[in-house]
Motif scaffolding. Structure first.
Motif, PDB file in Angstrom:
ATOM      1  N   LYS A 228       0.620  -1.243   0.024  1.00 59.47           N
ATOM      2  CA  LYS A 228       0.100  -0.114   0.161  1.00 59.47           C
ATOM      3  C   LYS A 228       0.773   1.173   0.224  1.00 59.47           C
ATOM      4  CE  LYS A 228      -3.912   2.343   2.514  1.00 59.47           C
ATOM      5  NZ  LYS A 228      -4.649   2.094   3.754  1.00 59.47           N
ATOM      6  N   GLN A 232       1.745   0.985  -4.148  1.00 60.84           N
ATOM      7  CA  GLN A 232       0.550   1.580  -4.624  1.00 60.84           C
ATOM      8  C   GLN A 232       0.564   3.181  -4.659  1.00 60.84           C
ATOM      9  OE1 GLN A 232      -2.850   0.114  -5.091  1.00 60.84           O
ATOM     10  NE2 GLN A 232      -2.767   2.101  -6.383  1.00 60.84           N
ATOM     11  N   ASP A 236       0.241   5.368  -8.188  1.00 61.93           N
ATOM     12  CA  ASP A 236      -0.609   6.590  -8.057  1.00 61.93           C
ATOM     13  C   ASP A 236       0.157   7.880  -8.501  1.00 61.93           C
ATOM     14  OD1 ASP A 236      -2.631   4.589  -7.406  1.00 61.93           O
ATOM     15  OD2 ASP A 236      -2.689   5.302  -5.184  1.00 61.93           O
ATOM     16  N   VAL A 267      -1.373  -4.290  -8.720  1.00 61.80           N
ATOM     17  CA  VAL A 267      -1.560  -3.483  -7.962  1.00 61.80           C
ATOM     18  C   VAL A 267      -1.947  -2.280  -8.880  1.00 61.80           C
ATOM     19  CG1 VAL A 267      -0.295  -1.843  -6.348  1.00 61.80           C
ATOM     20  CG2 VAL A 267       0.271  -3.944  -6.384  1.00 61.80           C
ATOM     21  N   GLY A 268      -3.200  -1.619  -8.450  1.00 59.13           N
ATOM     22  CA  GLY A 268      -3.757  -0.469  -9.368  1.00 59.13           C
ATOM     23  C   GLY A 268      -3.779  -0.855 -10.739  1.00 59.13           C
ATOM     24  N   LYS A 270      -1.363  -2.590 -12.665  1.00 56.88           N
ATOM     25  CA  LYS A 270      -0.167  -2.726 -13.082  1.00 56.88           C
ATOM     26  C   LYS A 270       0.531  -4.116 -12.319  1.00 56.88           C
ATOM     27  CE  LYS A 270       1.758   1.362 -14.496  1.00 56.88           C
ATOM     28  NZ  LYS A 270       3.185   2.510 -14.435  1.00 56.88           N
TER      29      LYS A 270
END
Length: 293
Positions: A228, A232, A236, A267-268, A270
């Motif tokens: 996270k 992440q 982001d 993740v996201g 990706k």
């Protein structure tokens, strides 16, 4: 066309870790000075003291101009005073603060020093190189990280968020070109601002060299151990991300397909590689600038 690369890494849990659990080290030092307290009591009291001090003086005291050392003095005092009659030993606080500002309290992961030191010898680290490799640290921490890394044996540039960047002729190449700490930026990962602070400092470095930062000319890669906050957060912020396996649970969606790549996580949207160690950075995804040999 080959692009330049900004490689940034997390510090705590990725580059280094406590030599033994922090409560054990606190307890050992305190008992050696006559404070009667168990490790379990230290752990419980420390959590309470940390939470209380963080609420009263956010961001390790930076928000109230207290400073990190005085902030830790508050935490240490609140940790031990309830378990000790009279004044605490005068050497307890400075001993613990200095311990966790250096290799006395922390140890580098086995793959870290050799890899970063070999990277610093690569021609791509030179300011005149094209393409160029710049290596930094982005971490949720107070301002002790550069001192810890230096104590562990890395050559660390003094540059950090808010520093004035000046060209230094004939300077020996460092292993770490700069450190971005949440203490200086005023926010923590996964906030985009802390990643933006790294590209801003890169821009200032290039300006001092007579060059210009153009986003399209640079790949941005972040290496951490948490999904996270690290992976992440980086994604982001528009970066690529890599997880180094330091023993935590990982929900791998795909198996690895290159040396040192244990697998991949989604993740996201990706695919984020999970690597066995830092050496694997030079073998996955075509990041040829990270090959240390």
């Amino acid at each position: 066309m080959r692009r330049n690369l900004l490689l940034c890494v997390d510090a705590f849990g990725t580059l280094f870790r406590p030599r033994s659990p922090i409560a054990e080290q606190y307890g050992m030092v305190a008992r050696g000075m006559g404070v009667k307290i168990s490790d379990d009591e230290v752990a419980k009291s420390f959590r309470s003291a940390f939470k209380e001090t963080s609420k009263a003086y956010p961001n390790y005291g930076k928000a109230t101009d207290m400073g990190a050392r005085q902030w830790w003095t508050e935490v240490i005092t609140k940790t031990f005073q309830p378990h000790h009659q009279g004044s605490l030993p005068s050497d307890l606080t400075p001993n613990l603060i200095n311990r966790f500002w250096s290799k006395e309290g922390y140890t580098a992961f086995p793959d870290v020093l050799s890899y970063l030191q070999k990277l610093s010898a690569q021609p791509s680290r030179l300011a005149s190189s094209s393409p160029r490799l710049v290596v930094g640290v982005i971490t949720n921490s107070d301002d002790r990280v550069p001192d810890v890394l230096s104590s562990l044996g890395l050559r660390v540039n003094h540059l950090r968020h808010g520093s004035k960047v000046e060209k230094e002729a004939g300077q020996e190449q460092e292993d770490i070109d700069f450190c971005i700490m949440s203490y200086d930026v005023g926010c923590e990962k996964p906030d985009n601002k802390i990643f933006d602070a790294a590209t801003s400092l890169l821009s200032s470095i290039l300006d001092s060299e007579g060059s210009v930062y153009r986003k399209e000319d640079w790949e941005l890669l972040y290496v951490g151990d948490e999904v996270k906050k690290d992976a992440q957060g980086a994604i982001d912020a528009g970066w690529d991300a890599v997880i180094v396996d330091r023993g935590g649970e990982k929900d791998m969606a795909y198996e690895g397909d290159a040396p040192g790549v244990e697998g991949f996580m989604d993740v996201g949207g990706k695919k984020v590689p999970i690597l066995k160690n830092f050496e694997a950075l030079g073998t996955y995804g075509g990041h040829y600038l990270l090959a240390s040999e």
